[in-house]
Design an enzyme around this catalytic site. Structure first.
Site, mmCIF file in Angstrom:
data_model
loop_
_atom_site.group_PDB
_atom_site.id
_atom_site.type_symbol
_atom_site.label_atom_id
_atom_site.label_comp_id
_atom_site.label_asym_id
_atom_site.label_seq_id
_atom_site.Cartn_x
_atom_site.Cartn_y
_atom_site.Cartn_z
ATOM 1 N N ASP A 91 0.853 -1.113 -0.028
ATOM 2 C CA ASP A 91 -0.061 0.001 -0.145
ATOM 3 C C ASP A 91 0.870 1.300 -0.227
ATOM 4 O O ASP A 91 0.506 2.331 -0.569
ATOM 5 C CB ASP A 91 -0.938 0.191 1.212
ATOM 6 N N GLY B 272 -1.752 -7.319 15.011
ATOM 7 C CA GLY B 272 -1.839 -6.979 13.392
ATOM 8 C C GLY B 272 -3.054 -6.990 12.946
ATOM 9 O O GLY B 272 -3.085 -7.111 11.681
ATOM 10 N N LEU B 273 -4.009 -6.735 13.531
ATOM 11 C CA LEU B 273 -5.678 -6.492 13.142
ATOM 12 C C LEU B 273 -5.831 -5.198 12.958
ATOM 13 O O LEU B 273 -7.010 -4.815 13.045
ATOM 14 C CB LEU B 273 -6.640 -7.559 13.548
ATOM 15 N N SER C 24 -5.635 -2.577 15.526
ATOM 16 C CA SER C 24 -6.193 -2.082 16.620
ATOM 17 C C SER C 24 -6.203 -0.435 16.589
ATOM 18 O O SER C 24 -7.020 0.255 16.932
ATOM 19 C CB SER C 24 -6.012 -2.617 17.951
ATOM 20 N N SER C 25 -4.833 -0.039 16.357
ATOM 21 C CA SER C 25 -4.633 1.336 16.208
ATOM 22 C C SER C 25 -5.479 2.054 15.365
ATOM 23 O O SER C 25 -6.351 3.188 15.343
ATOM 24 C CB SER C 25 -3.174 1.631 16.028
ATOM 25 N N ASP D 39 -5.313 -0.053 6.232
ATOM 26 C CA ASP D 39 -5.826 -0.077 7.479
ATOM 27 C C ASP D 39 -7.090 0.764 7.680
ATOM 28 O O ASP D 39 -8.083 0.580 7.780
ATOM 29 C CB ASP D 39 -5.008 -0.049 8.587
#
Ligand code: GLA
Length: 402
Positions: free
Chosen positions: A45, A135-136, A138-139, A187
């Site tokens: 990306d 790594g999903l 959350s931030s 993300d």
């Protein structure tokens, strides 16, 4: 509200009362912001390539009440012992050791810089059911949640498609410049723009996107968390990004290929650039270029219902991330190796930035329990501690629930 949301809502109300005191229930506003998985298209990306993520049904919940001043008072039930953190929307300063509050104030700061009125303060109780350091995203989930809250409270009307794209850009900017992680837009885009039962095929060079039905027929996505504490991820991520930029610079300077990003190149260019790069830079470029092409192929295969092809591309993606991009490690590779020997699994790979975090696997729906037992046992044997399993369908982007 489904049962799980009602349960979390009640938990947040109790948490609110514990930390901020009683209020009339009619004052509450309740929001949800998902995490994301990326089906394929990893570490491209920021290379102007294509990604193929989906928002998931686990994420971050926020319960707020409006304040009469410009203060933000926030507490996370995941870290309740650290107490309430406080910031002021009229005087946003970055402070050390406030950890997640920076995500919130960073987003407010960027929205303000973009000319939005963000001045209405709020009390916030957060709860996330995304596994820690998984790594999903959350931030990004907290960032987009914050933008939704601020938009709603100040009547900024950023909830439509155009607004959501703007939110993904602003929250990415906040992550890059306020939190200090030089991530791409995947993300934040997936979390702001998610759509139930769909994956998002996104061209990160133009932000053109297409919703693709996430239809895996008799198969299902299993998310496997390595439960590894992720150290050094920020610096290694930055290093990979820099190496890709170096390649672009070198091949332009030498006049071999004119391009702005590696996402513009294809396999034929690889032969051209190979003699001019050292081994590491060549392998980084080969990952970015082939991963972009794999992502385009995977989207086509998913639309055609050719799941075996999708699975094969996922496997190839993992190998490229392992051998060329070198962002996997023992934990993710163990999950990949073990999952690959399970009959009902047609493809697996790491998802997200890597170095730990999560993997995904496409598993026959009747064999999910068996798969979890098999992979779980072997993982523990090899790695020494347990991994965890999560099931989630593709879900909607962030929204106000109540
Ligand atoms: C992290 C970043 C994303 C993306 C992935 C790797 O999740 O936040 O922008 O670069 O890593 O694909």
């Amino acid at each position: 509200m489904n049962r799980q949301m009602r349960y979390i809502y009640k938990r947040l109300v109790k948490g609110y009362i514990r930390n901020f005191g009683m209020v009339d229930e009619s004052e509450f506003r309740f929001y949800f912001s998902p995490g994301r998985i990326n089906l394929i298209g990893e570490h491209i990306d920021y290379n102007g390539g294509h990604v193929f993520p989906a928002a998931i049904e686990i994420g971050t919940y926020g319960l707020i009440t409006k304040r009469n001043d410009s203060k933000v008072r926030a507490i996370s039930l995941n870290f309740e012992k650290f107490g309430v953190s406080e910031g002021d929307l009229n005087n946003i300063v970055k402070q050390e050791n406030r950890f997640w509050l920076d995500y919130i104030m960073g987003v407010a700061h960027v929205m303000k810089e973009n000319g939005f009125d963000v001045s209405t303060g709020f009390n916030l109780v957060l709860f996330g059911n995304i596994p820690n350091s998984s790594g999903l995203s959350s931030s990004a989930s907290i960032e987009v949640l914050t933008a939704m809250i601020i938009s709603d409270l100040n009547n900024l009307k950023l909830e439509d498609e155009k607004g959501r794209i703007e939110i993904s850009k602003m929250t990415q900017y906040a992550e890059n410049h306020f939190v200090g992680v030089n991530c791409g837009i995947m993300d934040q885009f997936a979390i702001a723009m998610g759509k139930k039962d769909h994956a998002i095929f996104l061209d990160t060079a133009t932000l053109e996107y297409e919703y693709v039905p996430f239809d895996l027929k008799d198969y299902t996505i299993v998310i496997i968390s390595t439960n590894k504490k992720r150290a050094l991820i920020k610096s290694k991520y930055g290093e990979r990004r820099q190496q890709c930029e170096d390649v672009v610079k070198t091949i332009n300077e030498l006049g071999i290929v004119k391009c702005e990003t590696l996402g513009e190149l294809n396999e034929e260019h690889l032969d051209l650039i190979r003699p001019h790069l050292d081994d590491i830079h060549f392998r980084r470029a080969r990952h970015a270029i082939t991963e972009n092409l794999r992502t385009i192929k995977a989207k086509k295969a998913l639309i055609e219902g050719n799941l075996l092809e999708v699975g094969k591309l996922l496997n190839e993606s993992h190998l490229s991330l392992r051998d060329d991009y070198e962002v996997t490690g023992l934990e993710l590779d163990t999950i990949f190796d073990v999952a690959s020997t399970f009959d009902g699994c047609i493809g697996a790979r790491m998802t997200g930035a890597g170095f730990g975090g999560c993997a995904i696997a496409i598993v026959h729906q009747d064999q999910v329990d068996e798969f979890a037992t098999y992979v779980g046992e072997k993982y523990k044997e090899i790695v020494g501690y347990e991994c965890s399993f999560y099931l989630s369908k593709a879900g909607d982007g962030a929204y106000r629930v109540l």
